[in-house]
Motif scaffolding. Structure first.
Motif, PDB file in Angstrom:
ATOM      1  N   PHE A 188      32.017  81.743  10.989  1.00 54.63           N
ATOM      2  CA  PHE A 188      30.762  82.279  10.465  1.00 54.63           C
ATOM      3  C   PHE A 188      30.912  83.781  10.226  1.00 54.63           C
ATOM      4  CE2 PHE A 188      29.640  78.445  12.702  1.00 54.63           C
ATOM      5  CZ  PHE A 188      28.646  77.879  11.917  1.00 54.63           C
ATOM      6  N   ASP A 189      30.395  84.247   9.071  1.00 53.07           N
ATOM      7  CA  ASP A 189      30.421  85.683   8.810  1.00 53.07           C
ATOM      8  C   ASP A 189      29.210  86.346   9.447  1.00 53.07           C
ATOM      9  OD1 ASP A 189      28.210  85.267   7.157  1.00 53.07           O
ATOM     10  OD2 ASP A 189      29.362  85.432   5.297  1.00 53.07           O
ATOM     11  N   ALA A 190      29.026  87.649   9.179  1.00 54.40           N
ATOM     12  CA  ALA A 190      27.940  88.403   9.816  1.00 54.40           C
ATOM     13  C   ALA A 190      26.572  87.882   9.430  1.00 54.40           C
ATOM     14  CB  ALA A 190      28.065  89.881   9.456  1.00 54.40           C
ATOM     15  N   ASN A 191      26.486  87.200   8.287  1.00 48.82           N
ATOM     16  CA  ASN A 191      25.215  86.614   7.843  1.00 48.82           C
ATOM     17  C   ASN A 191      25.070  85.151   8.265  1.00 48.82           C
ATOM     18  OD1 ASN A 191      24.397  89.011   6.469  1.00 48.82           O
ATOM     19  ND2 ASN A 191      25.825  88.476   4.812  1.00 48.82           N
ATOM     20  N   GLU A 192      25.951  84.719   9.159  1.00 46.87           N
ATOM     21  CA  GLU A 192      25.947  83.352   9.693  1.00 46.87           C
ATOM     22  C   GLU A 192      26.222  82.303   8.621  1.00 46.87           C
ATOM     23  OE1 GLU A 192      22.368  82.751  11.897  1.00 46.87           O
ATOM     24  OE2 GLU A 192      22.864  84.276  13.392  1.00 46.87           O
ATOM     25  N   VAL A 193      26.938  82.731   7.558  1.00 45.53           N
ATOM     26  CA  VAL A 193      27.354  81.789   6.519  1.00 45.53           C
ATOM     27  C   VAL A 193      28.679  81.178   6.948  1.00 45.53           C
ATOM     28  CG1 VAL A 193      28.036  81.532   4.108  1.00 45.53           C
ATOM     29  CG2 VAL A 193      26.169  83.093   4.733  1.00 45.53           C
ATOM     30  N   PRO A 194      28.769  79.845   6.997  1.00 44.92           N
ATOM     31  CA  PRO A 194      29.992  79.205   7.486  1.00 44.92           C
ATOM     32  C   PRO A 194      31.069  79.071   6.409  1.00 44.92           C
ATOM     33  CG  PRO A 194      28.365  77.542   7.000  1.00 44.92           C
ATOM     34  CD  PRO A 194      27.698  78.867   6.730  1.00 44.92           C
ATOM     35  N   LEU A 195      32.308  79.102   6.846  1.00 43.16           N
ATOM     36  CA  LEU A 195      33.450  78.839   5.984  1.00 43.16           C
ATOM     37  C   LEU A 195      34.355  77.885   6.758  1.00 43.16           C
ATOM     38  CD1 LEU A 195      35.432  81.304   3.793  1.00 43.16           C
ATOM     39  CD2 LEU A 195      36.669  79.724   5.284  1.00 43.16           C
ATOM     40  N   SER A 196      34.664  76.739   6.180  1.00 44.60           N
ATOM     41  CA  SER A 196      35.465  75.730   6.862  1.00 44.60           C
ATOM     42  C   SER A 196      36.892  75.720   6.331  1.00 44.60           C
ATOM     43  CB  SER A 196      34.842  74.344   6.667  1.00 44.60           C
ATOM     44  OG  SER A 196      33.538  74.310   7.220  1.00 44.60           O
ATOM     45  N   LEU A 197      37.851  75.597   7.222  1.00 43.17           N
ATOM     46  CA  LEU A 197      39.253  75.588   6.842  1.00 43.17           C
ATOM     47  C   LEU A 197      40.069  74.908   7.930  1.00 43.17           C
ATOM     48  CD1 LEU A 197      40.857  79.084   7.507  1.00 43.17           C
ATOM     49  CD2 LEU A 197      38.571  78.512   8.276  1.00 43.17           C
ATOM     50  N   THR A 198      41.274  74.531   7.586  1.00 42.57           N
ATOM     51  CA  THR A 198      42.205  74.043   8.593  1.00 42.57           C
ATOM     52  C   THR A 198      43.393  74.989   8.652  1.00 42.57           C
ATOM     53  OG1 THR A 198      43.409  72.632   7.028  1.00 42.57           O
ATOM     54  CG2 THR A 198      41.568  71.638   8.209  1.00 42.57           C
ATOM     55  N   CYS A 199      43.863  75.245   9.852  1.00 45.24           N
ATOM     56  CA  CYS A 199      45.011  76.111  10.075  1.00 45.24           C
ATOM     57  C   CYS A 199      45.970  75.403  11.017  1.00 45.24           C
ATOM     58  CB  CYS A 199      44.589  77.448  10.681  1.00 45.24           C
ATOM     59  SG  CYS A 199      43.565  78.472   9.611  1.00 45.24           S
ATOM     60  N   LEU A 200      47.138  75.044  10.515  1.00 36.82           N
ATOM     61  CA  LEU A 200      48.128  74.357  11.330  1.00 36.82           C
ATOM     62  C   LEU A 200      49.424  75.160  11.349  1.00 36.82           C
ATOM     63  CD1 LEU A 200      47.738  70.608  10.278  1.00 36.82           C
ATOM     64  CD2 LEU A 200      47.067  71.662  12.449  1.00 36.82           C
ATOM     65  N   GLU A 201      49.944  75.432  12.534  1.00 36.66           N
ATOM     66  CA  GLU A 201      51.212  76.141  12.668  1.00 36.66           C
ATOM     67  C   GLU A 201      52.341  75.120  12.583  1.00 36.66           C
ATOM     68  OE1 GLU A 201      53.084  79.829  15.230  1.00 36.66           O
ATOM     69  OE2 GLU A 201      51.693  78.449  16.231  1.00 36.66           O
ATOM     70  N   LEU A 202      53.119  75.211  11.498  1.00 35.79           N
ATOM     71  CA  LEU A 202      54.189  74.233  11.262  1.00 35.79           C
ATOM     72  C   LEU A 202      55.412  74.553  12.110  1.00 35.79           C
ATOM     73  CD1 LEU A 202      53.877  73.997   7.382  1.00 35.79           C
ATOM     74  CD2 LEU A 202      52.705  72.625   9.122  1.00 35.79           C
ATOM     75  N   GLU A 203      55.683  75.808  12.269  1.00 39.02           N
ATOM     76  CA  GLU A 203      56.733  76.318  13.149  1.00 39.02           C
ATOM     77  C   GLU A 203      56.339  77.725  13.521  1.00 39.02           C
ATOM     78  OE1 GLU A 203      60.266  77.809  10.470  1.00 39.02           O
ATOM     79  OE2 GLU A 203      59.633  75.822   9.757  1.00 39.02           O
ATOM     80  N   THR A 204      57.049  78.330  14.450  1.00 36.25           N
ATOM     81  CA  THR A 204      56.625  79.637  14.941  1.00 36.25           C
ATOM     82  C   THR A 204      56.455  80.631  13.792  1.00 36.25           C
ATOM     83  OG1 THR A 204      57.777  79.248  17.026  1.00 36.25           O
ATOM     84  CG2 THR A 204      57.186  81.527  16.502  1.00 36.25           C
ATOM     85  N   GLY A 205      55.230  81.116  13.651  1.00 37.79           N
ATOM     86  CA  GLY A 205      54.935  82.127  12.644  1.00 37.79           C
ATOM     87  C   GLY A 205      54.693  81.600  11.254  1.00 37.79           C
ATOM     88  N   ARG A 206      54.869  80.290  11.027  1.00 35.47           N
ATOM     89  CA  ARG A 206      54.663  79.727   9.687  1.00 35.47           C
ATOM     90  C   ARG A 206      53.500  78.746   9.729  1.00 35.47           C
ATOM     91  NH1 ARG A 206      56.819  79.542   4.782  1.00 35.47           N
ATOM     92  NH2 ARG A 206      56.878  77.624   3.574  1.00 35.47           N
ATOM     93  N   TRP A 207      52.498  78.992   8.855  1.00 33.50           N
ATOM     94  CA  TRP A 207      51.253  78.243   8.909  1.00 33.50           C
ATOM     95  C   TRP A 207      50.943  77.614   7.553  1.00 33.50           C
ATOM     96  CZ3 TRP A 207      47.599  78.321  13.113  1.00 33.50           C
ATOM     97  CH2 TRP A 207      48.023  79.079  14.217  1.00 33.50           C
ATOM     98  N   ARG A 208      50.159  76.518   7.636  1.00 34.44           N
ATOM     99  CA  ARG A 208      49.586  75.909   6.443  1.00 34.44           C
ATOM    100  C   ARG A 208      48.072  75.996   6.569  1.00 34.44           C
ATOM    101  NH1 ARG A 208      51.298  70.145   5.945  1.00 34.44           N
ATOM    102  NH2 ARG A 208      49.549  69.686   7.336  1.00 34.44           N
ATOM    103  N   VAL A 209      47.441  76.610   5.567  1.00 36.37           N
ATOM    104  CA  VAL A 209      45.988  76.775   5.548  1.00 36.37           C
ATOM    105  C   VAL A 209      45.427  75.950   4.395  1.00 36.37           C
ATOM    106  CG1 VAL A 209      44.087  78.402   5.201  1.00 36.37           C
ATOM    107  CG2 VAL A 209      46.069  79.073   6.581  1.00 36.37           C
ATOM    108  N   THR A 210      44.394  75.167   4.665  1.00 36.50           N
ATOM    109  CA  THR A 210      43.742  74.375   3.630  1.00 36.50           C
ATOM    110  C   THR A 210      42.263  74.733   3.575  1.00 36.50           C
ATOM    111  OG1 THR A 210      45.276  72.556   4.027  1.00 36.50           O
ATOM    112  CG2 THR A 210      43.278  72.045   2.787  1.00 36.50           C
ATOM    113  N   HIS A 211      41.772  74.983   2.353  1.00 37.07           N
ATOM    114  CA  HIS A 211      40.369  75.339   2.150  1.00 37.07           C
ATOM    115  C   HIS A 211      39.945  74.868   0.769  1.00 37.07           C
ATOM    116  CE1 HIS A 211      36.658  77.626   2.020  1.00 37.07           C
ATOM    117  NE2 HIS A 211      37.067  78.267   0.931  1.00 37.07           N
ATOM    118  N   ASN A 212      38.843  74.101   0.732  1.00 35.09           N
ATOM    119  CA  ASN A 212      38.315  73.585  -0.539  1.00 35.09           C
ATOM    120  C   ASN A 212      39.386  72.872  -1.363  1.00 35.09           C
ATOM    121  OD1 ASN A 212      35.725  74.395  -0.030  1.00 35.09           O
ATOM    122  ND2 ASN A 212      35.820  76.241  -1.335  1.00 35.09           N
TER     123      ASN A 212
END
Length: 673
Positions: free
Chosen positions: A531-555
């Motif tokens: 949630f941002d300062a105006n309480e507006v939500p943003l949904s996402l997935t964050c998965l760490e595939l290996e140390t320091g390497r991530w996959r982010v999915t949004h919309n």
């Protein structure tokens, strides 16, 4: 005479640059440093360095006796002055050679001739090179200068006869600022160059700046290494340089190069030098000669394949040029951007302090004099690094430069990174529809951060990475509720209520948005709601595939990134850019803005050269309270509110630190409510 040991009488990136080539030539480099530079990168990289004085350049790098003592101490055969400091000082060149050492540069006579702009202009006239018209001779009397300006007609360019590198120039555009401009120009000329002499020239409002790199053996043989275009300037300081000059007729450029060589031959030029010109339409005019290696020499090295420092050292050892004009070819296109610790949105005021993060791109040439953890001192030029790109053509070079800047991070001090990126992508610059004052005409657009439609997503990702990084480690917890991560629950309760991980994030550059975000509990598959300062939500997935390497999915969009969380710093690298955020306690930015704006603080470390108001004076918002000098620049410190000046704590000549309160502006109670 062979050089075995070379003393490098300079600092920063150019000292490092000279040392690398010296070693490659079998020459042992030795550095010098001031007290302020005791832990500087050039000291660390060269490996042996001699202390020559205190922080101010006048007490160290400009001390001829101290530099010579250091050279004798290490048994140096030669001294390379780099650029700036003593590089163009004929007394230094004479002293070096009188001490039995080689001065890697032109003769003292040449330095004397070109060190004075009036003398240099006379030399150009004698060689038959076109010059800009103006008042005859150098002038130092304010009344005489004012009369000459009025006779010539506005605008007129005032140029300190001892100036160089873009410094010591002031444009006079109107009668109402004439006296102020003259006084400021004379003051700057005396404090920076030791002489008040000014040259007055007609101002060319829409000219390009083209310079020719020359090299001479001192026996009358001079060659050129093609030209560079340095038109992109602010306050007469070069910002982006390139080679060769694009969009001008080759016949015109060849004639300019011929004149540059002719001028060098007329004086039996020795060493490296740059002959600078202004190009207006089909006409060109001699500007000045810089009798030394230039900041922008890497672009010439890129297109010619030559090592200019190696050539410099070869000439100094009496081995001649080792090359003829016919051997020198131009391949591809090169651009260089000067990354500075400065604030473009604040009239390019230099920024001092510790560099907390410096992350520079791979795959291009980088010449830098600092690293993460180093200090940007108020005593010297605030250059951080030079980014140099060489490509098959100009379009590709500019595109690669913009990409490299996208992958550059500077934190701890302000930088001109975003400004350089805007320039590299500007369509007018791409078409070369620019002139030396073009940046001034587009300053607001170039210094306004572009709209970023993904900004909210990246702040959300940074917040998730930050709290995820500490799930099993409470030792670095800035807030006591970090431990709740040890018992995260799936799909529990109201999302906003459950989002009790509060993270205040800020970007790495001035003007970046500070915002408190609330991160909810982890869901299945790395699902988060932020949630941002105006309480507006943003949904996402964050998965760490290996140390320091991530996959982010949004919309429905998937982004691959590399992340590094160090303390409160979150660095995110993607294919298109590198971003840096800092986490801070939620109340880090709380406070009374009204009270803050009434405290007049020094914007950086430097010396007060003038105090304009006295205790009890009425001031308006924007009035100048004091004038300071830092990094060879004069900066006006202004009131942010109207009222009465009180508690003035500085005097002329006093050194002040960045953030130090120098006065207060009390409310004027007599004003009507």
């Amino acid at each position: 005479m062979k050089i075995n040991t070379l003393l490098i009488a300079n600092r920063g990136e150019i000292a490092c640059r000279i040392a690398r080539t010296a070693r490659a030539q079998g020459i042992t480099p030795v550095g010098v440093h001031s007290e302020a530079d005791a832990n500087a990168l050039h000291v660390r990289e060269i490996g042996r360095s001699i202390l020559i004085g205190a922080g101010p350049a006048s007490e160290s790098y400009l001390r001829i006796d101290a530099v010579l003592d250091a050279a004798r101490q290490v048994g140096a055969d030669a001294i390379h002055p780099g650029y700036g400091f003593l590089a163009e000082n004929p007394d230094f060149a004479n002293a070096v050679e009188a001490a039995g050492m080689i001065f890697v540069g032109p003769t003292a006579e040449t330095l004397d001739r070109f060190g004075d702009k009036a003398s240099a202009k006379d030399a150009a006239i004698a060689a038959g090179v076109p010059v800009v018209s103006g008042a005859s001779g150098a002038k130092s009397d304010p009344a005489e200068i004012a009369a000459a300006v009025r006779e010539m007609g506005f605008p007129v360019l005032l140029k300190a006869v001892g100036g160089g590198g873009g410094r010591g120039q002031r444009l006079v555009e109107a009668e109402n600022t004439l006296v102020q401009d003259i006084e400021g120009a004379l003051r700057e000329a005396k404090s920076t160059f030791g002489s008040e002499g000014m040259l007055l020239e007609r101002f060319l409002p829409a000219a390009r700046h083209v310079e020719v790199q020359i090299a001479g053996d001192g026996a009358g043989h001079v060659v050129h290494l093609f030209e560079r275009d340095c038109t992109l300037q602010r306050r007469h300081q070069k910002v982006i340089e390139e080679a060769p000059a694009w969009g001008l007729p080759r016949t015109l450029l060849d004639q300019i190069a011929t004149d540059a060589v002719k001028l060098g031959e007329s004086l039996n030029y020795r060493g490296l030098g740059t002959v600078e010109f202004l190009v207006a339409g089909d006409n060109y005019f001699f500007l000045e000669v810089n009798p030394r290696i230039q900041v922008e020499h890497p672009v010439t090295e890129a297109i010619t394949g030559l090592d200019l420092v190696a050539m410099h050292l070869r000439i100094a050892q009496g081995a001649g040029l080792g090359i003829t004009q016919g051997d020198i070819t131009c391949t591809g296109h090169a651009v260089e951007a000067r990354l500075y610790a400065e604030d473009p949105a604040n009239n390019f005021a230099p920024s001092t302090g510790k560099i907390t993060t410096l992350s520079l791109p791979k795959g291009i040439r980088i010449d830098s004099g600092v690293e993460t953890g180093d200090e940007v001192s108020p005593f010297y030029d605030p250059m951080i690094a030079k980014l140099i790109v060489h490509a098959v053509d100009r379009e590709t070079a500019l595109a690669r430069l913009a990409e490299a800047l996208d992958h550059t991070i500077v934190a701890g001090v302000q930088s001109n990174r975003s400004f350089l990126t805007a320039l590299a992508r500007d369509p007018e610059f791409a078409a070369m529809n620019v002139h030396t004052r073009w940046i001034d005409t587009r300053l607001d657009a170039l210094t306004t951060p572009p709209a970023d439609a993904t900004a909210n997503l990246w702040r959300a990702v940074a917040a998730v990475l930050f709290v995820s990084n500490g799930r099993t480690d409470d030792t670095t917890n800035p807030w006591s509720n970090r431990s709740t991560f040890t018992g995260w629950r799936l799909n529990a309760g109201d999302a906003l209520v459950e989002a009790d991980q509060r993270v205040t994030l800020m970007g790495s550059e001035k003007g970046a948005k500070h915002e408190e975000l609330r991160v909810g509990p982890i869901g299945s598959g790395g699902y988060f709601t932020v949630f941002d300062a105006n309480e507006v939500p943003l949904s996402l997935t964050c998965l760490e595939l290996e140390t320091g390497r991530w996959r982010v999915t949004h919309n429905g969009e998937t982004l691959m990134l590399e992340a590094r969380v160090t303390g409160n710093a979150i660095e995110i690298t993607t294919a298109d850019a590198r971003r840096l955020f800092h986490a801070a306690p939620p109340l880090a930015f709380a406070g009374s803005e009204g009270a803050a704006e009434r405290m007049v603080e020094s914007p950086l470390t430097g010396m007060i050269v003038d105090v304009v108001v006295s205790d009890g004076d009425l001031v308006a918002e924007g009035d100048v309270i004091a004038v300071m000098e830092s990094m060879k620049m004069e900066i006006s410190i202004k009131a942010a509110a109207a009222g009465i000046a009180i508690n003035i704590s500085v005097t002329k000549g006093m050194m002040v630190d960045r953030g130090q309160t120098i006065a207060e502006i009390a409310p004027n109670e007599s004003e009507p409510k």
